[in-house]
Scaffold this motif. Sequence first.
Motif, PDB file in Angstrom:
ATOM      1  N   ILE A  19     -14.850  -3.756  -4.377  1.00 28.86           N
ATOM      2  CA  ILE A  19     -14.214  -4.051  -5.667  1.00 28.86           C
ATOM      3  C   ILE A  19     -14.239  -5.554  -5.937  1.00 28.86           C
ATOM      4  O   ILE A  19     -14.644  -6.005  -7.015  1.00 28.86           O
ATOM      5  CB  ILE A  19     -12.752  -3.530  -5.699  1.00 28.86           C
ATOM      6  N   PHE A  66     -18.798   4.698  -6.496  1.00 24.52           N
ATOM      7  CA  PHE A  66     -17.350   4.461  -6.446  1.00 24.52           C
ATOM      8  C   PHE A  66     -16.559   5.713  -6.820  1.00 24.52           C
ATOM      9  O   PHE A  66     -15.356   5.772  -6.612  1.00 24.52           O
ATOM     10  CB  PHE A  66     -16.969   3.335  -7.416  1.00 24.52           C
ATOM     11  N   PHE A  70     -16.099   1.554 -12.417  1.00 23.87           N
ATOM     12  CA  PHE A  70     -17.159   0.915 -11.647  1.00 23.87           C
ATOM     13  C   PHE A  70     -18.508   1.561 -11.918  1.00 23.87           C
ATOM     14  O   PHE A  70     -19.486   0.887 -12.242  1.00 23.87           O
ATOM     15  CB  PHE A  70     -16.831   0.963 -10.154  1.00 23.87           C
TER      16      PHE A  70
END
Length: 411
Positions: free
Chosen positions: A172, A334, A339
């Motif tokens: 992330i 993800f 994402f």
Amino acid sequence: MPSQNRLRKYARLAVSVGANVQPGQMLVIQGATDTREFIRLCVEEAYEVGAKSVMVRWSDDPISHTTYLKSDVETLEEVPAWIVAQFDYFMEKGAALLSVASPTPGLLADVDPVKLQRANIATRKALTNWQAHMMGNKTQWSIVAVPTVAWAKKVFPALNDEEAVDALWNAILTAVRVREDNDPVQEWRDHNARLSAHNAALNDHNFKSLHFKNSLGTDLVVELVKNHIWAGGDEKNTQGVHFNPNMPTEETFTMPLKFGVNGKVVATKPLNYQGRLIDGFWLEFKDGKVVAYDAAKEKEALSNLLSVDEGSSYLGEVALISHDSPISNANILFLNTLFDENASCHLALGRAYPMNLKGGLSMSQEELAAAGSNHSMEHQDFMFGSADMSIVGITQDGKEVVVFKDGNFAF
Ligand code: ZN
Ligand code: ZN
């Protein structure tokens, strides 16, 4: 856990580039109790950059689960007036919003989907004004993500809980350009400038439609509304304050013509909807509407999505992202739209963004509809980009321009 230095930089980035809270402004933060350490840093950083007040709206995953499971649907559909009043107060105060997402895949998997659907619709109806306020960019708003154990284990099933959370944190923070030794705020300024150059090139072409094709069977023509605007990266609220609604973001997107979508699209990543993972699906459009579809997994959830209201079976967004993008290159699925949508070209079922139409932010619902903008309570992105995607743009006078070749921008 990442270092305190990196976490604090992320918090600073979220409040000062994402929500870009202004001196003297109120900030509302929404997030789950599991993310309290990060939210505490966000509150500190918000005051640090001059916020007048910071209000946190907490949620709690296990409590949400129990509530959905045990309450009857009529009770869930009852949205208390004080909740609506709370959002009215935020609007009146001109508060900015930061949402800290910490998804727990499968959290509501044992809850009756019809019950969820009805509760969801009731909440959205009660908060229509707030939703219009946000989607109309009347204030700054932003979404950032923080890992949960359940999410991390889905992404990295071979690792133990702690390792998985560490690995997801790292993924992330890498995706949002927060490293130990850089200035992420400056990197985001440069990144926003690159995205706006792409938008400018597409806006200059002013395409009538885009033709998507790949070897998986996608063969789709998406007509764009007249006077559409390609946007992406940072946005401006109606008072001219910049903000980044999504972190990360790699997309440049615009508004499809509601009744102008024809052909078939094959999804390339699973779609997480109402805690269910819809996978291996395709949709076929005729004059804008989904007329046929199938899914290898969770077809029922896909049916729910398409039947939320009239608009949820029409498109509200088309977004272009080079296959050769940082998130795509990290090669991590993800299992989360924030994402994965940045790894791949995507479409959204449901509501269009008024900002993607010239003058759209000051149009009434009727004017937007007349311009070909789709309206819905839903806005659900799904990914269909691939390494072999080709996109040809057709100009207003019928000329063809290659927009994507082998999955990437051709200009
Ligand atoms: Zn998008
Ligand atoms: Zn979207």
